[in-house]
Design a protein around this motif. Structure first.
Motif, PDB file in Angstrom:
ATOM      1  N   MET A 243       0.986  -1.261   0.142  1.00 37.70           N
ATOM      2  CA  MET A 243      -0.167  -0.277  -0.061  1.00 37.70           C
ATOM      3  C   MET A 243       0.661   1.033  -0.077  1.00 37.70           C
ATOM      4  O   MET A 243       1.804   1.104   0.021  1.00 37.70           O
ATOM      5  CB  MET A 243      -1.129  -0.052   1.292  1.00 37.70           C
ATOM      6  CG  MET A 243      -2.462  -1.575   1.383  1.00 37.70           C
ATOM      7  SD  MET A 243      -3.022  -1.199   3.029  1.00 37.70           S
ATOM      8  CE  MET A 243      -3.957   0.139   3.009  1.00 37.70           C
ATOM      9  N   ALA A 244       0.049   2.220  -0.641  1.00 40.09           N
ATOM     10  CA  ALA A 244       0.906   3.587  -0.644  1.00 40.09           C
ATOM     11  C   ALA A 244       0.608   4.032   0.877  1.00 40.09           C
ATOM     12  O   ALA A 244      -0.008   4.202   1.471  1.00 40.09           O
ATOM     13  CB  ALA A 244       0.297   4.319  -1.412  1.00 40.09           C
ATOM     14  N   SER A 245       2.045   4.300   1.513  1.00 40.06           N
ATOM     15  CA  SER A 245       2.073   4.992   2.760  1.00 40.06           C
ATOM     16  C   SER A 245       2.281   6.418   2.766  1.00 40.06           C
ATOM     17  O   SER A 245       3.852   7.419   1.758  1.00 40.06           O
ATOM     18  CB  SER A 245       3.715   4.328   3.688  1.00 40.06           C
ATOM     19  OG  SER A 245       4.039   5.258   4.269  1.00 40.06           O
ATOM     20  N   ARG A 246       1.301   7.146   3.389  1.00 43.52           N
ATOM     21  CA  ARG A 246       1.866   8.751   3.866  1.00 43.52           C
ATOM     22  C   ARG A 246       3.254   8.423   4.383  1.00 43.52           C
ATOM     23  O   ARG A 246       3.231  10.096   4.345  1.00 43.52           O
ATOM     24  CB  ARG A 246       0.780   9.271   4.833  1.00 43.52           C
ATOM     25  CG  ARG A 246      -1.263   8.745   4.724  1.00 43.52           C
ATOM     26  CD  ARG A 246      -1.659   8.666   5.843  1.00 43.52           C
ATOM     27  NE  ARG A 246      -2.990   8.638   5.228  1.00 43.52           N
ATOM     28  CZ  ARG A 246      -4.145   8.346   6.408  1.00 43.52           C
ATOM     29  NH1 ARG A 246      -3.993   8.742   7.143  1.00 43.52           N
ATOM     30  NH2 ARG A 246      -5.477   8.303   5.733  1.00 43.52           N
ATOM     31  N   ALA A 247       4.027   7.919   4.922  1.00 42.89           N
ATOM     32  CA  ALA A 247       5.774   8.387   5.657  1.00 42.89           C
ATOM     33  C   ALA A 247       5.952   8.927   4.591  1.00 42.89           C
ATOM     34  O   ALA A 247       7.243   9.055   4.591  1.00 42.89           O
ATOM     35  CB  ALA A 247       5.434   7.039   5.693  1.00 42.89           C
ATOM     36  N   PHE A 248       5.788   8.239   2.884  1.00 48.44           N
ATOM     37  CA  PHE A 248       6.691   9.143   2.411  1.00 48.44           C
ATOM     38  C   PHE A 248       7.025  10.104   1.824  1.00 48.44           C
ATOM     39  O   PHE A 248       7.879  11.452   2.036  1.00 48.44           O
ATOM     40  CB  PHE A 248       6.419   8.410   0.694  1.00 48.44           C
ATOM     41  CG  PHE A 248       7.211   6.674   0.839  1.00 48.44           C
ATOM     42  CD1 PHE A 248       8.401   6.580   0.689  1.00 48.44           C
ATOM     43  CD2 PHE A 248       6.344   5.734   1.372  1.00 48.44           C
ATOM     44  CE1 PHE A 248       9.347   5.513   1.004  1.00 48.44           C
ATOM     45  CE2 PHE A 248       6.956   4.520   0.902  1.00 48.44           C
ATOM     46  CZ  PHE A 248       8.579   3.921   1.181  1.00 48.44           C
ATOM     47  N   PRO A 249       5.848  10.463   1.384  1.00 47.53           N
ATOM     48  CA  PRO A 249       5.438  12.542   0.944  1.00 47.53           C
ATOM     49  C   PRO A 249       5.512  13.051   2.791  1.00 47.53           C
ATOM     50  O   PRO A 249       6.440  14.131   2.601  1.00 47.53           O
ATOM     51  CB  PRO A 249       3.946  12.727   1.102  1.00 47.53           C
ATOM     52  CG  PRO A 249       3.601  11.203   0.786  1.00 47.53           C
ATOM     53  CD  PRO A 249       4.391  10.169   0.956  1.00 47.53           C
TER      54      PRO A 249
ATOM     55  N   TRP B 189      -0.398   2.873  -6.236  1.00 41.67           N
ATOM     56  CA  TRP B 189      -0.038   3.838  -6.311  1.00 41.67           C
ATOM     57  C   TRP B 189      -1.895   4.637  -6.381  1.00 41.67           C
ATOM     58  O   TRP B 189      -3.051   3.856  -6.966  1.00 41.67           O
ATOM     59  CB  TRP B 189      -0.133   4.143  -8.049  1.00 41.67           C
ATOM     60  CG  TRP B 189       0.286   6.095  -7.879  1.00 41.67           C
ATOM     61  CD1 TRP B 189      -0.213   6.776  -7.519  1.00 41.67           C
ATOM     62  CD2 TRP B 189       1.014   5.932  -9.502  1.00 41.67           C
ATOM     63  NE1 TRP B 189       0.633   7.979  -7.734  1.00 41.67           N
ATOM     64  CE2 TRP B 189       0.888   7.152  -9.349  1.00 41.67           C
ATOM     65  CE3 TRP B 189       1.310   5.327 -10.364  1.00 41.67           C
ATOM     66  CZ2 TRP B 189       1.425   8.101 -10.228  1.00 41.67           C
ATOM     67  CZ3 TRP B 189       1.910   6.296 -11.333  1.00 41.67           C
ATOM     68  CH2 TRP B 189       1.726   7.642 -11.889  1.00 41.67           C
ATOM     69  N   LEU B 190      -1.990   5.353  -5.103  1.00 40.13           N
ATOM     70  CA  LEU B 190      -3.616   5.465  -4.844  1.00 40.13           C
ATOM     71  C   LEU B 190      -2.817   7.216  -4.610  1.00 40.13           C
ATOM     72  O   LEU B 190      -2.505   8.136  -4.150  1.00 40.13           O
ATOM     73  CB  LEU B 190      -3.631   5.892  -3.717  1.00 40.13           C
ATOM     74  CG  LEU B 190      -4.929   5.891  -3.167  1.00 40.13           C
ATOM     75  CD1 LEU B 190      -6.380   4.570  -3.449  1.00 40.13           C
ATOM     76  CD2 LEU B 190      -5.232   5.703  -0.863  1.00 40.13           C
ATOM     77  N   GLY B 191      -4.702   7.812  -5.188  1.00 42.08           N
ATOM     78  CA  GLY B 191      -4.076   8.966  -5.231  1.00 42.08           C
ATOM     79  C   GLY B 191      -4.799   9.700  -4.610  1.00 42.08           C
ATOM     80  O   GLY B 191      -5.609   9.380  -3.805  1.00 42.08           O
ATOM     81  N   ASP B 192      -4.535  11.301  -4.297  1.00 43.71           N
ATOM     82  CA  ASP B 192      -4.127  12.233  -3.067  1.00 43.71           C
ATOM     83  C   ASP B 192      -6.306  12.636  -3.334  1.00 43.71           C
ATOM     84  O   ASP B 192      -6.313  13.327  -2.113  1.00 43.71           O
ATOM     85  CB  ASP B 192      -3.642  13.375  -3.459  1.00 43.71           C
ATOM     86  CG  ASP B 192      -4.002  14.156  -4.979  1.00 43.71           C
ATOM     87  OD1 ASP B 192      -4.729  14.210  -5.480  1.00 43.71           O
ATOM     88  OD2 ASP B 192      -2.960  15.202  -4.598  1.00 43.71           O
TER      89      ASP B 192
ATOM     90  N   ASP C 109      -7.032  10.143  -0.458  1.00 45.87           N
ATOM     91  CA  ASP C 109      -5.708  10.533   0.478  1.00 45.87           C
ATOM     92  C   ASP C 109      -5.570  11.457   0.253  1.00 45.87           C
ATOM     93  O   ASP C 109      -4.027  11.633  -0.237  1.00 45.87           O
ATOM     94  CB  ASP C 109      -5.533   9.439   0.898  1.00 45.87           C
ATOM     95  CG  ASP C 109      -4.604   9.221   2.360  1.00 45.87           C
ATOM     96  OD1 ASP C 109      -4.856  10.853   2.938  1.00 45.87           O
ATOM     97  OD2 ASP C 109      -4.824   8.346   2.910  1.00 45.87           O
ATOM     98  N   PRO C 110      -5.189  12.368   0.668  1.00 42.87           N
ATOM     99  CA  PRO C 110      -4.785  13.845   0.152  1.00 42.87           C
ATOM    100  C   PRO C 110      -3.244  13.844   0.703  1.00 42.87           C
ATOM    101  O   PRO C 110      -2.390  14.744   0.310  1.00 42.87           O
ATOM    102  CB  PRO C 110      -5.770  15.148   1.167  1.00 42.87           C
ATOM    103  CG  PRO C 110      -6.876  14.315   1.325  1.00 42.87           C
ATOM    104  CD  PRO C 110      -6.490  13.392   1.704  1.00 42.87           C
ATOM    105  N   ALA C 111      -2.646  12.614   2.075  1.00 42.67           N
ATOM    106  CA  ALA C 111      -1.318  12.837   2.476  1.00 42.67           C
ATOM    107  C   ALA C 111      -0.796  11.956   1.977  1.00 42.67           C
ATOM    108  O   ALA C 111       0.420  12.336   1.579  1.00 42.67           O
ATOM    109  CB  ALA C 111      -1.279  12.002   4.170  1.00 42.67           C
ATOM    110  N   LEU C 112      -1.219  12.169   0.290  1.00 44.32           N
ATOM    111  CA  LEU C 112      -0.106  11.562  -0.696  1.00 44.32           C
ATOM    112  C   LEU C 112      -0.344  11.811  -1.805  1.00 44.32           C
ATOM    113  O   LEU C 112       0.309  11.350  -2.750  1.00 44.32           O
ATOM    114  CB  LEU C 112      -1.507   9.876  -1.258  1.00 44.32           C
ATOM    115  CG  LEU C 112      -1.367   8.250   0.157  1.00 44.32           C
ATOM    116  CD1 LEU C 112      -2.185   7.195  -0.713  1.00 44.32           C
ATOM    117  CD2 LEU C 112      -0.267   8.236   0.622  1.00 44.32           C
TER     118      LEU C 112
END
Length: 387
Positions: free
Chosen positions: A155-161, A189-192, A195-198
């Motif tokens: 899963m895409a992780s908010r930690a990267f951004p 690959w989940l767009g913002d 989830d705006p945090a991505l």
């Protein structure tokens, strides 16, 4: 006859058609892999402080819904954003969900395929300050999924951004994670809009630059990548991206607006499915994919066409609240016997939305138990002061 609210703040008389599909297993092997991303529901009697802490999951109803999907020949994407990861469902709950689901899947006669989300949400943001921290968090969840017998979705992780990771950081970390995996995984690959945090995932706000990096990661780790789920709600981008994938790597569409033409394909390439929408439209999804496997494009298109307005309503902005409508439809179809979600998420959409979902689901032949659906719609209307 029901008096349903409208977006014009009026009531409109509506008579359900009663023309619904009967949920059933496909009569032929499907030619597309289809994962439905499922939600969870809370135990209304056991839930305490629903906005804080771990939810009191209603395991009976949560697993009952998964059997409903499997019985129709669909695979399952488990513990994803549809299951409120990071929005009411924490990692201990998600881990138990994965373990319970995998036990049920192994015992199910159709031996359904189940892929499970691995992320970094067991750690607080301040504990994910470095790439080493992020990698260790992913590894912990990957190991738990493999121990339960599930396929991994990274899963895409908010930690990267959050730490301002650049392209090289993503390439290094994903390369190490893929090397560790014991079998091919699905990238995510989940767009913002979900989830705006991505925002800025893959190290760039430019979708072309991000696409180049993802393809670089896939090509460098070809043997460890089953496919990639893309949820950007951009049909043209997905079609262009999938044409660049190496042979044998699947594109799993997460486009809940344009899934029908993407899954059908352009004669050269096609997408598979990993969709929250499929949990809402399971009978149509199953029987449309059956028609596609039988080369009956007329039936395929006719079945999917009326589900598109429904899906667009479910996934309207703010898109991240879409899972409330999916749980609502599961309740209307008696795939679960209540409509209480972790963090009180059922309150994230308004009564006019639920009324419109009811209308559109009926027109899409998705209210398979019409008497129960009408009764439950009436209950929700009364709760909102509509007699």
């Amino acid at each position: 006859m029901l008096n349903l609210p409208t977006y014009e703040n009026t009531l409109e008389a509506y008579s359900p058609t009663g023309d619904a599909l009967t949920p059933r297993a496909p009569r032929t092997a499907l030619t597309r892999t289809a994962f439905a991303a499922a939600h969870v529901v809370s135990d209304p009697l056991a839930e305490r402080d629903p906005w804080e802490g771990s939810p009191a999951v209603d395991w009976e109803n949560t697993l009952r819904f998964r059997h409903w999907l499997w019985d129709q020949g669909l695979g399952l994407a488990e513990a994803m954003d549809t299951a409120q990861r990071g929005m009411g469902v924490d990692w201990p709950t998600a881990k138990e969900l994965i373990e319970r689901t995998m036990r049920e899947a192994k015992a199910h006669p159709m031996k359904p395929r189940v892929a499970c989300g691995a992320g970094t949400d067991q750690k607080a943001p301040e504990e994910l300050a470095t790439l080493r921290d992020i990698r260790a968090a992913y590894c912990e969840q990957m190991e738990a999924i493999e121990a339960a017998g599930g396929q991994i979705i990274l899963m895409a992780s908010r930690a990267f951004p959050a730490i301002g990771a650049g392209a090289d950081d993503y390439a290094e970390t994903y390369g190490a994670l893929l090397e560790q995996a014991s079998s091919p995984v699905v990238l995510h690959w989940l767009g913002d809009m979900f989830d705006p945090a991505l925002k800025g995932y893959w190290g760039s706000d430019d979708v072309d630059a991000a696409s180049d990096l993802v393809l670089q990661i896939i090509n460098a780790n070809r043997s460890k990548v089953d496919g990639i789920k893309i949820s950007l709600l951009d049909q043209a981008h997905e079609e262009g991206f999938r044409a660049r994938l190496p042979e044998g790597v699947r594109l799993y569409t997460g486009d809940d607006f344009n899934y029908a033409p993407l899954i059908e394909g352009d004669g050269t390439h096609h997408s598979h499915a990993l969709l929250g929408a499929f949990a809402a439209i399971a009978p149509v999804a199953s029987q449309a994919l059956e028609a596609l496997a039988e080369n009956d494009l007329e039936t395929y298109r006719a079945l999917f066409a009326p589900t598109v307005p429904l899906s667009r309503e479910l996934f309207k902005a703010p898109t991240r609240f879409y899972k409330a409508g999916i749980a609502f439809l599961a309740w209307l179809n008696d795939a679960q016997n209540h409509f209480i979600m972790p963090a009180g998420f059922q309150s994230s959409r308004e009564i006019a939305h639920y009324a419109e979902v009811f209308r559109l689901a009926d027109k899409a032949r998705l209210l398979s138990k019409p008497d129960i659906a009408v009764e439950r719609m009436r209950l929700l209307l009364k709760l909102h002061g509509v007699g």
